[in-house]
Design a protein around this motif. Structure first.
Motif, PDB file in Angstrom:
ATOM      1  N   THR A   1       0.842  -1.197   0.000  1.00 42.86           N
ATOM      2  CA  THR A   1       0.000   0.000   0.000  1.00 42.86           C
ATOM      3  C   THR A   1       0.877   1.246   0.000  1.00 42.86           C
ATOM      4  O   THR A   1       1.908   1.274   0.665  1.00 42.86           O
ATOM      5  N   THR A   2       0.443   2.254  -0.732  1.00 43.69           N
ATOM      6  CA  THR A   2       1.104   3.557  -0.714  1.00 43.69           C
ATOM      7  C   THR A   2       0.055   4.633  -0.959  1.00 43.69           C
ATOM      8  O   THR A   2      -1.111   4.328  -1.206  1.00 43.69           O
ATOM      9  N   ARG A   3       0.474   5.883  -0.891  1.00 43.36           N
ATOM     10  CA  ARG A   3      -0.403   7.019  -1.220  1.00 43.36           C
ATOM     11  C   ARG A   3       0.218   7.811  -2.357  1.00 43.36           C
ATOM     12  O   ARG A   3       1.441   7.851  -2.491  1.00 43.36           O
ATOM     13  N   THR A   4      -0.642   8.445  -3.136  1.00 43.04           N
ATOM     14  CA  THR A   4      -0.148   9.275  -4.233  1.00 43.04           C
ATOM     15  C   THR A   4       0.443  10.577  -3.683  1.00 43.04           C
ATOM     16  O   THR A   4      -0.003  11.094  -2.665  1.00 43.04           O
ATOM     17  N   ASP A   5       1.450  11.100  -4.387  1.00 43.28           N
ATOM     18  CA  ASP A   5       2.071  12.357  -3.980  1.00 43.28           C
ATOM     19  C   ASP A   5       1.278  13.546  -4.539  1.00 43.28           C
ATOM     20  O   ASP A   5       0.211  13.355  -5.132  1.00 43.28           O
ATOM     21  N   GLN A   6       1.799  14.745  -4.378  1.00 41.19           N
ATOM     22  CA  GLN A   6       1.065  15.951  -4.801  1.00 41.19           C
ATOM     23  C   GLN A   6       0.815  16.001  -6.301  1.00 41.19           C
ATOM     24  O   GLN A   6      -0.090  16.699  -6.759  1.00 41.19           O
ATOM     25  N   ASP A   7       1.597  15.247  -7.080  1.00 35.84           N
ATOM     26  CA  ASP A   7       1.394  15.189  -8.526  1.00 35.84           C
ATOM     27  C   ASP A   7       0.568  13.977  -8.949  1.00 35.84           C
ATOM     28  O   ASP A   7       0.447  13.693 -10.139  1.00 35.84           O
ATOM     29  N   GLY A   8       0.026  13.246  -7.957  1.00 31.82           N
ATOM     30  CA  GLY A   8      -0.799  12.079  -8.240  1.00 31.82           C
ATOM     31  C   GLY A   8      -0.004  10.814  -8.531  1.00 31.82           C
ATOM     32  O   GLY A   8      -0.576   9.787  -8.874  1.00 31.82           O
ATOM     33  N   ASN A   9       1.325  10.869  -8.389  1.00 32.15           N
ATOM     34  CA  ASN A   9       2.171   9.719  -8.709  1.00 32.15           C
ATOM     35  C   ASN A   9       2.264   8.743  -7.550  1.00 32.15           C
ATOM     36  O   ASN A   9       2.208   9.137  -6.385  1.00 32.15           O
ATOM     37  N   PHE A  10       2.433   7.468  -7.896  1.00 34.80           N
ATOM     38  CA  PHE A  10       2.693   6.436  -6.893  1.00 34.80           C
ATOM     39  C   PHE A  10       3.734   5.483  -7.442  1.00 34.80           C
ATOM     40  O   PHE A  10       3.948   5.376  -8.646  1.00 34.80           O
ATOM     41  N   ARG A  11       4.411   4.783  -6.514  1.00 31.38           N
ATOM     42  CA  ARG A  11       5.431   3.807  -6.885  1.00 31.38           C
ATOM     43  C   ARG A  11       5.472   2.736  -5.794  1.00 31.38           C
ATOM     44  O   ARG A  11       5.629   3.057  -4.623  1.00 31.38           O
ATOM     45  N   LEU A  12       5.316   1.492  -6.196  1.00 34.58           N
ATOM     46  CA  LEU A  12       5.364   0.357  -5.283  1.00 34.58           C
ATOM     47  C   LEU A  12       6.518  -0.541  -5.724  1.00 34.58           C
ATOM     48  O   LEU A  12       6.520  -1.039  -6.856  1.00 34.58           O
ATOM     49  N   GLU A  13       7.504  -0.735  -4.840  1.00 33.30           N
ATOM     50  CA  GLU A  13       8.714  -1.475  -5.183  1.00 33.30           C
ATOM     51  C   GLU A  13       8.763  -2.821  -4.475  1.00 33.30           C
ATOM     52  O   GLU A  13       7.997  -3.078  -3.552  1.00 33.30           O
ATOM     53  N   SER A  14       9.686  -3.652  -4.913  1.00 35.38           N
ATOM     54  CA  SER A  14       9.936  -4.978  -4.335  1.00 35.38           C
ATOM     55  C   SER A  14       8.674  -5.835  -4.318  1.00 35.38           C
ATOM     56  O   SER A  14       8.359  -6.489  -3.324  1.00 35.38           O
ATOM     57  N   LEU A  15       7.947  -5.832  -5.424  1.00 35.29           N
ATOM     58  CA  LEU A  15       6.749  -6.662  -5.548  1.00 35.29           C
ATOM     59  C   LEU A  15       7.136  -8.024  -6.116  1.00 35.29           C
ATOM     60  O   LEU A  15       7.897  -8.110  -7.080  1.00 35.29           O
TER      61      LEU A  15
END
Length: 179
Positions: free
Chosen positions: A103-117
Motif C-alpha cells: 500500500t502507498t499514497r499518491t504524492d502531490q502530482d498524483g504519482n505512486f510507486r510500489l517497489e519490491s513486488l
C-alpha cells in the motif's frame, strides 16, 4: 518467526497435515514463496527452498476530472483473484496467490510507486474519500522491471447522507455506518 542462521536454514512446525508454502520476507527483497509442498503429521519435510527475488516495480499516476492530479489516494496491490467480498476477506492470510500486498499514497502530482513486488499477476485498487473507487486489473509484474500503468482516472463519488435513528425514532449518536 525470524531465523538468523548464517546458512539461511529454517525450521517450522506445521500445525496440521496439509498443503503449504513457505514465505520469506527480508529487507530489500520482494516477499518470496517456496513451491507448494505436502506435510504429513509425524513426518519431517526437508529440502524446502525459497529463492529470494528483488521483484519488480509498479508505478503510475492518479488523476481526477480534466487530468487534475489526485493527492493522497490510497493505492493497494492485490492478487489477480482478490476480491473485497466477505468470503475472500474471511480467508485472511490464507488467501491464495503469490502477489505482494502493498500500500502507498499518491504524492502531490498524483504519482505512486510500489517497489519490491513479487513477480506475479496483480490488480490495483485505488481509493480516495472524494472519489469513487477504481480497480485496474491484469497487471503483470516481472523481475527487475518497472511496470508503468496508464493514468488512472477516478470519477467523482456521490455523497450519501442520512440519519441513524434508535428504536424510539430519536436520533442516535455513536453508530458505525457502512455502505
Amino acid at each position: 518467526a525470524k531465523f538468523d542462521n548464517p546458512e539461511g536454514r529454517f525450521e517450522i512446525v506445521v500445525p496440521s497435515a496439509g498443503q503449504y508454502m513457505v514465505e520469506a520476507i527480508a529487507p530489500g527483497f520482494a516477499d518470496t514463496y517456496s513451491e507448494p509442498f505436502e506435510a504429513t503429521m509425524g513426518a519431517d519435510v526437508s529440502g524446502i527452498a525459497v529463492r529470494m527475488t528483488q521483484g519488480g516495480t509498479l508505478s503510475g499516476r492518479v488523476v481526477g476530472a480534466g487530468g487534475v492530479p489526485v493527492e493522497g489516494a490510497v493505492v493497494e496491490t492485490h492478487d489477480k483473484e482478490w476480491s473485497d467480498d466477505p468470503f475472500w476477506q474471511s480467508l485472511g492470510a490464507a488467501a491464495p496467490g503469490n502477489a505482494s500486498e502493498s500500500t502507498t499514497r499518491t504524492d502531490q502530482d498524483g504519482n505512486f510507486r510500489l517497489e519490491s513486488l513479487t513477480p506475479a499477476q496483480y490488480q490495483v485498487v485505488i481509493r480516495h474519500r472524494d472519489y469513487a473507487q477504481e480497480t485496474v486489473k491484469d497487471l503483470v509484474v516481472t523481475e527487475g522491471q518497472d511496470l508503468r500503468i496508464q493514468d488512472v482516472n477516478l470519477p467523482r463519488g456521490a455523497v450519501i447522507s442520512g440519519m441513524v435513528l434508535g428504536p424510539s425514532g430519536r436520533p442516535m449518536a455513536g453508530a458505525i455506518v457502512k455502505l
